[in-house]
Write a protein that holds these residues in place. Structure first.
Motif, PDB file in Angstrom:
ATOM      1  N   ASP A   3       0.838  -1.201   0.000  1.00  0.00           N
ATOM      2  CA  ASP A   3       0.000   0.000   0.000  1.00  0.00           C
ATOM      3  C   ASP A   3       0.871   1.247   0.000  1.00  0.00           C
ATOM      4  O   ASP A   3       0.567   2.220  -0.687  1.00  0.00           O
ATOM      5  CB  ASP A   3      -0.899   0.023   1.239  1.00  0.00           C
ATOM      6  N   CYS A   4       1.953   1.225   0.804  1.00  0.00           N
ATOM      7  CA  CYS A   4       2.846   2.378   0.855  1.00  0.00           C
ATOM      8  C   CYS A   4       4.260   1.927   1.198  1.00  0.00           C
ATOM      9  O   CYS A   4       4.461   1.125   2.119  1.00  0.00           O
ATOM     10  CB  CYS A   4       2.363   3.400   1.882  1.00  0.00           C
ATOM     11  N   GLY A  53      -2.655  -0.723   7.319  1.00  0.00           N
ATOM     12  CA  GLY A  53      -2.120  -0.693   5.965  1.00  0.00           C
ATOM     13  C   GLY A  53      -0.943  -1.632   5.802  1.00  0.00           C
ATOM     14  O   GLY A  53      -0.367  -2.113   6.779  1.00  0.00           O
ATOM     15  N   LYS A 132       1.906   1.268  -4.249  1.00  0.00           N
ATOM     16  CA  LYS A 132       0.816   2.169  -4.621  1.00  0.00           C
ATOM     17  C   LYS A 132       1.123   3.621  -4.244  1.00  0.00           C
ATOM     18  O   LYS A 132       0.725   4.557  -4.930  1.00  0.00           O
ATOM     19  CB  LYS A 132      -0.481   1.732  -3.942  1.00  0.00           C
ATOM     20  N   TYR A 254      -2.573   6.597   5.248  1.00  0.00           N
ATOM     21  CA  TYR A 254      -3.575   5.556   5.489  1.00  0.00           C
ATOM     22  C   TYR A 254      -4.958   6.050   5.077  1.00  0.00           C
ATOM     23  O   TYR A 254      -5.726   5.323   4.429  1.00  0.00           O
ATOM     24  CB  TYR A 254      -3.578   5.138   6.958  1.00  0.00           C
ATOM     25  N   ALA A 257      -5.375   5.997   1.407  1.00  0.00           N
ATOM     26  CA  ALA A 257      -5.599   4.630   0.933  1.00  0.00           C
ATOM     27  C   ALA A 257      -7.050   4.199   1.122  1.00  0.00           C
ATOM     28  O   ALA A 257      -7.580   3.393   0.340  1.00  0.00           O
ATOM     29  CB  ALA A 257      -4.667   3.663   1.652  1.00  0.00           C
TER      30      ALA A 257
END
Length: 298
Positions: A3-4, A53, A132, A254, A257
């Motif tokens: 996600d990160c 996340g 992402k 977060y 997302a």
């Protein structure tokens, strides 16, 4: 796919509780001491992971030492899905000594060490391409700009930068490649000499999609799509503000997302970062998602 991916500093922090910082040639006594893992990227990654996340971390350590072992052990305990602990021979790992006053304010002496040696060719480009979002924080500012430009040109990731303590020259150079840019109000006053609102406009005019300024006990302000958004601070019993800004960044990403709107995002991030100030060090009091949501309802 992460996600990160967080890229930047991880440090060993020695935090000392004091009545007031010493003057020159003065010796004072500390009432408490805590050794904690800090660092802009490290703390932000921890916040993102704590909220649910999928966070990766790329950071740098130096030669074997107690500091290096402490950082490596702490990061391993967090069980992030991806960690690249790059070792740079002939250098020292980053560390800080932080004197924390009863008000929660602090004085920081920081040694960056090996973080200055990180270069683009040390990074796994496949990992960058699979993230992402990519967040940069605590890097040498010329490299931060170079890496932001690389990520924007060669990946599909949203690019986020912690703008704290960056010079105006470095900021201007990287803004065209940044989607989310968040400094603190002290950096804004020092670098731009303007209000947080004018700073948000300044960043937006140079290509940033979402610009935000954290203002400590005054809350936060953000600007996106031609509209300003504000959120008041939360009431907490402050022990230490170390890492509050880094935790704000992790929480902010977060929220992005989750595709939450910006008003709710600011409220959430103020609550999350505020709650982290109830412990000594940036990680000691990181709340869960449920705890943060309950705080927002008070």
């Amino acid at each position: 796919m992460l996600d990160c991916l967080f890229i930047g500093s991880a440090t060993k922090d020695t935090l000392l509780m004091v009545e007031a910082p010493p003057a020159s040639d003065q010796r004072i006594a500390a009432s408490a001491v805590v050794h904690a893992c800090g660092g802009v990227a490290s703390v932000a990654a921890s916040a993102f992971q704590k909220l649910g996340g999928s966070a990766g971390l790329i950071t740098v350590v130096g030669d074997p030492s107690d500091v290096t072992d402490f950082i490596a052990s702490n990061i391993a305990e967090r069980q992030l899905p991806y960690v690249d602990l790059i070792r740079v021979p002939g250098t020292d790992s980053p560390f800080s000594t932080i004197q924390v006053e009863a008000s929660g304010k602090r004085c920081i002496t920081h040694f960056g060490g090996c973080i200055r040696q990180l270069t683009l060719d040390m990074l796994d480009k496949n990992v960058l391409a699979d993230a992402k979002m990519i967040h940069l924080g605590g890097l040498e500012e010329h490299f931060c700009g170079e890496l932001a430009a690389y990520c924007k040109r060669n990946t599909g990731a949203l690019v986020s930068v912690d703008g704290g303590n960056l010079s105006r020259e470095a900021t201007d150079r990287m803004l065209p490649y940044v989607d989310v840019f968040i400094p603190d109000d002290k950096t804004v006053a020092k670098v731009l000499g303007c209000s947080p609102e004018d700073a948000c406009l300044y960043y937006a005019e140079r290509g940033v999609r979402i610009s935000c300024v954290t203002m400590g006990d005054k809350g936060s302000v953000a600007y996106a799509g031609g509209t300003f958004h504000y959120a008041e601070p939360v009431r907490v019993s402050v022990v230490d503000t170390t890492g509050a800004g880094d935790n704000f960044h992790g929480a902010f990403l977060y929220c992005l997302a989750q595709r939450w709107n910006l008003d709710y995002t600011l409220r959430f991030c103020n609550a999350f970062s505020g709650l982290t100030c109830q412990g000594l060090g940036g990680l000691a009091a990181e709340p869960t998602l449920e705890e943060t949501l309950r705080k927002m309802e008070e």
